[in-house]
Design a protein around this motif. Structure first.
Motif, PDB file in Angstrom:
ATOM      1  N   MET A   1      46.444 -17.275   7.197  1.00 15.25           N
ATOM      2  CA  MET A   1      47.837 -16.770   7.222  1.00 15.25           C
ATOM      3  C   MET A   1      47.947 -15.504   6.371  1.00 15.25           C
ATOM      4  O   MET A   1      47.416 -15.439   5.264  1.00 15.25           O
ATOM      5  N   LEU A   2      48.637 -14.542   6.901  1.00 13.02           N
ATOM      6  CA  LEU A   2      48.813 -13.284   6.176  1.00 13.02           C
ATOM      7  C   LEU A   2      49.781 -13.476   5.012  1.00 13.02           C
ATOM      8  O   LEU A   2      50.746 -14.234   5.118  1.00 13.02           O
ATOM      9  N   LYS A   3      49.503 -12.753   3.933  1.00 15.02           N
ATOM     10  CA  LYS A   3      50.440 -12.800   2.811  1.00 15.02           C
ATOM     11  C   LYS A   3      51.465 -11.688   2.966  1.00 15.02           C
ATOM     12  O   LYS A   3      51.150 -10.618   3.497  1.00 15.02           O
ATOM     13  N   ASN A   4      52.652 -11.968   2.434  1.00 12.49           N
ATOM     14  CA  ASN A   4      53.709 -10.952   2.479  1.00 12.49           C
ATOM     15  C   ASN A   4      53.269  -9.638   1.853  1.00 12.49           C
ATOM     16  O   ASN A   4      53.563  -8.556   2.356  1.00 12.49           O
TER      17      ASN A   4
ATOM     18  N   GLU B   1      50.402  -8.376   1.670  1.00  9.73           N
ATOM     19  CA  GLU B   1      49.471  -7.647   2.547  1.00  9.73           C
ATOM     20  C   GLU B   1      50.237  -6.921   3.657  1.00  9.73           C
ATOM     21  O   GLU B   1      49.982  -5.750   3.961  1.00  9.73           O
ATOM     22  N   ILE B   2      51.185  -7.634   4.229  1.00 10.72           N
ATOM     23  CA  ILE B   2      51.990  -7.022   5.294  1.00 10.72           C
ATOM     24  C   ILE B   2      52.745  -5.812   4.749  1.00 10.72           C
ATOM     25  O   ILE B   2      52.733  -4.725   5.333  1.00 10.72           O
ATOM     26  N   LEU B   3      53.347  -5.999   3.576  1.00  9.76           N
ATOM     27  CA  LEU B   3      54.154  -4.911   3.016  1.00  9.76           C
ATOM     28  C   LEU B   3      53.278  -3.742   2.551  1.00  9.76           C
ATOM     29  O   LEU B   3      53.704  -2.582   2.609  1.00  9.76           O
ATOM     30  N   GLU B   4      52.061  -4.035   2.125  1.00 12.49           N
ATOM     31  CA  GLU B   4      51.140  -2.955   1.744  1.00 12.49           C
ATOM     32  C   GLU B   4      50.848  -2.062   2.955  1.00 12.49           C
ATOM     33  O   GLU B   4      50.872  -0.834   2.869  1.00 12.49           O
ATOM     34  N   THR B   5      50.592  -2.699   4.093  1.00 16.10           N
ATOM     35  CA  THR B   5      50.315  -1.935   5.318  1.00 16.10           C
ATOM     36  C   THR B   5      51.527  -1.104   5.732  1.00 16.10           C
ATOM     37  O   THR B   5      51.400   0.075   6.090  1.00 16.10           O
ATOM     38  N   ILE B   6      52.702  -1.744   5.665  1.00 17.66           N
ATOM     39  CA  ILE B   6      53.931  -1.026   6.049  1.00 17.66           C
ATOM     40  C   ILE B   6      54.143   0.193   5.140  1.00 17.66           C
ATOM     41  O   ILE B   6      54.486   1.283   5.604  1.00 17.66           O
TER      42      ILE B   6
ATOM     43  N   MET C   1      51.851   1.883   3.504  1.00 17.37           N
ATOM     44  CA  MET C   1      50.862   2.917   3.838  1.00 17.37           C
ATOM     45  C   MET C   1      51.328   3.769   5.021  1.00 17.37           C
ATOM     46  O   MET C   1      51.171   4.979   5.032  1.00 17.37           O
ATOM     47  N   ILE C   2      51.907   3.094   6.020  1.00 11.21           N
ATOM     48  CA  ILE C   2      52.322   3.819   7.224  1.00 11.21           C
ATOM     49  C   ILE C   2      53.617   4.601   6.978  1.00 11.21           C
ATOM     50  O   ILE C   2      53.723   5.774   7.328  1.00 11.21           O
TER      51      ILE C   2
ATOM     52  N   LYS D   1      40.158  -0.200   4.305  1.00  7.70           N
ATOM     53  CA  LYS D   1      41.374  -0.599   5.029  1.00  7.70           C
ATOM     54  C   LYS D   1      41.751   0.442   6.091  1.00  7.70           C
ATOM     55  O   LYS D   1      42.119   0.104   7.214  1.00  7.70           O
TER      56      LYS D   1
ATOM     57  N   THR E   1      58.965  -6.794  10.278  1.00 13.22           N
ATOM     58  CA  THR E   1      59.329  -6.540   8.886  1.00 13.22           C
ATOM     59  C   THR E   1      60.697  -5.882   8.860  1.00 13.22           C
ATOM     60  O   THR E   1      60.991  -4.992   9.669  1.00 13.22           O
TER      61      THR E   1
ATOM     62  N   ILE F   1      63.211  -4.124   6.058  1.00 13.80           N
ATOM     63  CA  ILE F   1      63.291  -3.645   4.678  1.00 13.80           C
ATOM     64  C   ILE F   1      64.523  -2.753   4.527  1.00 13.80           C
ATOM     65  O   ILE F   1      64.761  -1.873   5.363  1.00 13.80           O
TER      66      ILE F   1
ATOM     67  N   THR G   1      59.789 -10.733   6.174  1.00 13.65           N
ATOM     68  CA  THR G   1      58.712 -10.678   7.171  1.00 13.65           C
ATOM     69  C   THR G   1      58.835 -11.915   8.049  1.00 13.65           C
ATOM     70  O   THR G   1      59.123 -13.011   7.571  1.00 13.65           O
TER      71      THR G   1
ATOM     72  N   ARG H   1      60.579  -3.082  11.871  1.00 14.89           N
ATOM     73  CA  ARG H   1      59.402  -2.807  12.701  1.00 14.89           C
ATOM     74  C   ARG H   1      58.896  -4.098  13.314  1.00 14.89           C
ATOM     75  O   ARG H   1      58.990  -5.153  12.687  1.00 14.89           O
TER      76      ARG H   1
ATOM     77  N   GLN I   1      55.239  -5.285  15.009  1.00  9.49           N
ATOM     78  CA  GLN I   1      53.875  -4.803  15.228  1.00  9.49           C
ATOM     79  C   GLN I   1      52.959  -5.957  15.595  1.00  9.49           C
ATOM     80  O   GLN I   1      53.110  -7.075  15.077  1.00  9.49           O
TER      81      GLN I   1
ATOM     82  N   PHE J   1      47.483  -6.229  11.048  1.00 11.11           N
ATOM     83  CA  PHE J   1      47.423  -6.703   9.661  1.00 11.11           C
ATOM     84  C   PHE J   1      46.139  -7.503   9.421  1.00 11.11           C
ATOM     85  O   PHE J   1      45.533  -7.398   8.370  1.00 11.11           O
ATOM     86  N   HIS J   2      45.746  -8.284  10.417  1.00  9.11           N
ATOM     87  CA  HIS J   2      44.499  -9.036  10.274  1.00  9.11           C
ATOM     88  C   HIS J   2      43.312  -8.093  10.127  1.00  9.11           C
ATOM     89  O   HIS J   2      42.420  -8.325   9.319  1.00  9.11           O
TER      90      HIS J   2
ATOM     91  N   MET K   1      43.218  -5.144   8.935  1.00  5.42           N
ATOM     92  CA  MET K   1      43.191  -4.426   7.665  1.00  5.42           C
ATOM     93  C   MET K   1      42.862  -5.343   6.493  1.00  5.42           C
ATOM     94  O   MET K   1      42.183  -4.943   5.552  1.00  5.42           O
ATOM     95  N   HIS K   2      43.318  -6.586   6.543  1.00  5.15           N
ATOM     96  CA  HIS K   2      43.222  -7.435   5.349  1.00  5.15           C
ATOM     97  C   HIS K   2      42.245  -8.600   5.474  1.00  5.15           C
ATOM     98  O   HIS K   2      42.075  -9.358   4.538  1.00  5.15           O
ATOM     99  N   ARG K   3      41.634  -8.788   6.627  1.00  2.00           N
ATOM    100  CA  ARG K   3      40.665  -9.874   6.795  1.00  2.00           C
ATOM    101  C   ARG K   3      39.382  -9.315   7.384  1.00  2.00           C
ATOM    102  O   ARG K   3      39.414  -8.481   8.280  1.00  2.00           O
TER     103      ARG K   3
END
Lengths: 453, 89
Positions: free
Chosen positions: A1-4, A6-11, A13-14, A250, B6, B8, B45, B76, B78, B83-84, B86-88
């Motif tokens: 499961m993705l962590k919040n 991690e999701i927010l870090e990607t957002i 960055m973009i 990344k 997401t 925000i 999220t 957004r 997506q 996300f997978h 990038m982070h896995r």
């Protein structure tokens, strides 16, 4: 499961740090388009490019919409035209081919098509010579066509006749596009050790060792690296290197995902991901600012070469495990006009052509988007090319020169190219003459370490 | 297929209700929601399943961008794989 987080870090960055896919470039072989009849040749080229790349732009836009990652450029690279057009005889035939490429690029919706190219590192064929002579006009009468000429390799040494010729060609290209401050030169690259799978313009071409069609992707993200380094202010260099590596990993994973997806949807083989940090003139998207974040008051200060060497190396180390196939130019680009930090550094006197030359020993390519005074001689430009080619051949790396002798401009003036090509401050060149050196002609032999068999 | 939404921006009444209504109308099923206030910003999220969606997935980004504009938020949607990847590993 993705962590919040991690999701927010990607957002972040973009949305805030300019993370993007810089280019999806489709390589297309034009080997089967050859003909000794101009019209047949041009028709075949147009038809093949528009057929093979028909869905390129739409596919990239779909991926952008579904994954929410900006894909800035969609481009095409083709077989070096000096090979494809070898059977036609007149310089005008090469202009017709350039126009056909331009029309094909427009029809497919890409912003550049690369491959109006010749590989003359050991010598030029008749076709190479005709193509090179046609470059100034070809770049003046087309919008989207990019040209490159490879004048040296580590294996063959430096073709100094070609180096001399390219000085004259760059001058002629600037004159032909004088009303746009020599804009044609922004679409012309002189290489040493050119690579066959480069997705970035203006130097992309589809090499002879490549498949029929291929998808190559260039990633970017100087802003992301800069923001990551802001979090380790004052830390020792091992930490700096690790931070860059983590970030590059990344960024490259995005590139790998997009490349695989584009390849699958277009049913075209995936070639490589180019692990490059490519700046844009936008604030927060600068390679120079990464170097300054490491502790330099301005890019160009003593220490800049060391900082760039660390950056370039860490980008590759971080990126290499993130993709199955690495290729292209891979590293940190240091174009002047396309990087807000570089522009500022030149304008305030911190960064000179000589320092940039030193930086090209450790960056991904070479002297890129450099504006010099309009009265710079062809021989001086050739000598600049020779220096870069020497750095490339001796150090086993790609180097390039994309230089604009802007007609009527002097040191202190600026040249506006607009868009991603940015704003170029005119830089000083040495006032001492290199003409007798360039006039010698012939070849500089390959370095001793090329003999590795 | 699963996607990540997401949201925000500045907190206000009815954000979750408005986004959820849009998702229900589109036939998108919510699998997980996480919401918090970070640095004074409303941050949500959502993991959603779009396999029953009545519109092509490529159109959803535009639809939610418009909802975001209406609410004064950045919204957004997506593909989860972004996300997978990038982070896995």
């Amino acid at each position: 499961m993705l962590k919040n987080t991690e999701i927010l870090e990607t957002i972040k960055m973009i949305s805030e740090e300019h993370l993007d896919i810089r280019t999806i470039t489709m390589g297309i072989s034009l080997a089967d388009c050859a003909s000794d009849d101009q019209k047949t040749l041009c028709d075949r080229i147009y038809d093949k490019v528009t057929t093979r790349a028909a869905h390129l732009v739409k596919t990239a836009e779909d991926i952008q919409a579904e994954y929410g990652i900006p894909i800035i450029n969609k481009r095409i690279s083709v077989t070096p035209i000096s090979l494809v057009a070898a059977s036609v005889r007149n310089a005008s035939d090469y202009i017709a081919v350039a126009r056909a490429l331009d029309r094909a690029a427009e029809a497919t919706g890409v912003n550049f098509i690369g491959g109006f190219s010749a590989l003359v590192h050991k010598g030029a064929t008749d076709s190479d010579e005709r193509l090179i002579r046609s470059i100034p006009e070809a770049l003046a009468v087309t919008e989207r066509v990019c040209s490159s000429v490879n004048v040296a390799t580590t294996k063959t040494g430096i073709n100094m006749d070609a180096v001399a010729e390219m000085g004259r060609i760059i001058k002629a290209t600037a004159e032909r596009t004088a009303v746009r401050d020599g804009f044609g030169c922004a679409k012309l690259v002189v290489f040493a050790n050119a690579v066959e799978d480069n997705p970035f313009m203006a130097g992309a071409f589809h090499g002879v060792g490549e498949p029929e069609t291929v998808i190559n992707v260039g990633v970017s993200g100087p802003g992301v690296v800069k923001c990551a380094l802001e979090k380790v202010k004052g830390a020792e260099f091992g930490t700096v290197s690790d931070t860059i590596k983590h970030t590059a990993f990344k960024i490259t994973r995005m590139g790998q995902l997009v490349a695989r997806e584009a390849s699958r949807r277009l049913d075209v083989p995936f070639g490589i991901v180019d692990l490059s940090l490519a700046p844009t003139p936008a604030i927060g998207d600068s390679v120079a600012h990464i170097l300054e974040e490491m502790g330099l008051a301005r890019c160009g200060a003593h220490g800049t070469t060391a900082a760039l060497a660390l950056l370039n190396d860490a980008v590759k180390k971080g990126g290499i495990m993130a993709t199955s196939y690495v290729g292209g130019l891979s590293g940190a680009f240091i174009p002047v006009s396309e990087d807000a930090g570089m522009i500022d550094a030149v304008t305030c006197g911190a960064l000179s052509l000589e320092k940039l030359e030193a930086m090209t020993c450790v960056c991904s390519v070479g002297l890129d988007m450099i504006c010099v005074p309009g009265d710079t001689t062809a021989e001086t430009i050739s000598a600049i090319i020779a220096d870069e080619a020497a750095i490339g051949t001796i150090n086993n790396k790609t180097t390039a020169v994309r230089i604009i002798p802007a007609p009527g401009k002097q040191v202190g003036d600026t040249v506006e190219f607009g868009g991603l090509l940015g704003t170029g401050p005119v830089m000083a060149v040495s006032s001492f003459d290199s003409a007798a050196f360039i006039r010698r002609g012939g070849r500089i032999p390959a370095p001793i370490h090329s003999l590795r068999n | 297929m699963r996607a990540v939404i997401t949201v925000i921006g500045k907190d206000k009444v009815g954000i979750i209700a408005r986004v959820s209504r849009e998702l229900a109308e589109l036939g998108v099923n919510i699998l997980d929601i996480s919401q918090t206030i970070m640095q004074d910003l409303f941050t949500m999220t959502m993991l959603v399943d779009v396999s029953g969606c009545t519109r092509p997935f490529g159109e959803l980004a535009g639809i939610f961008s418009a909802v975001g504009q209406e609410l004064g938020l950045d919204i957004r949607i997506q593909h989860e794989d972004l996300f997978h990847s990038m982070h896995r590993i």
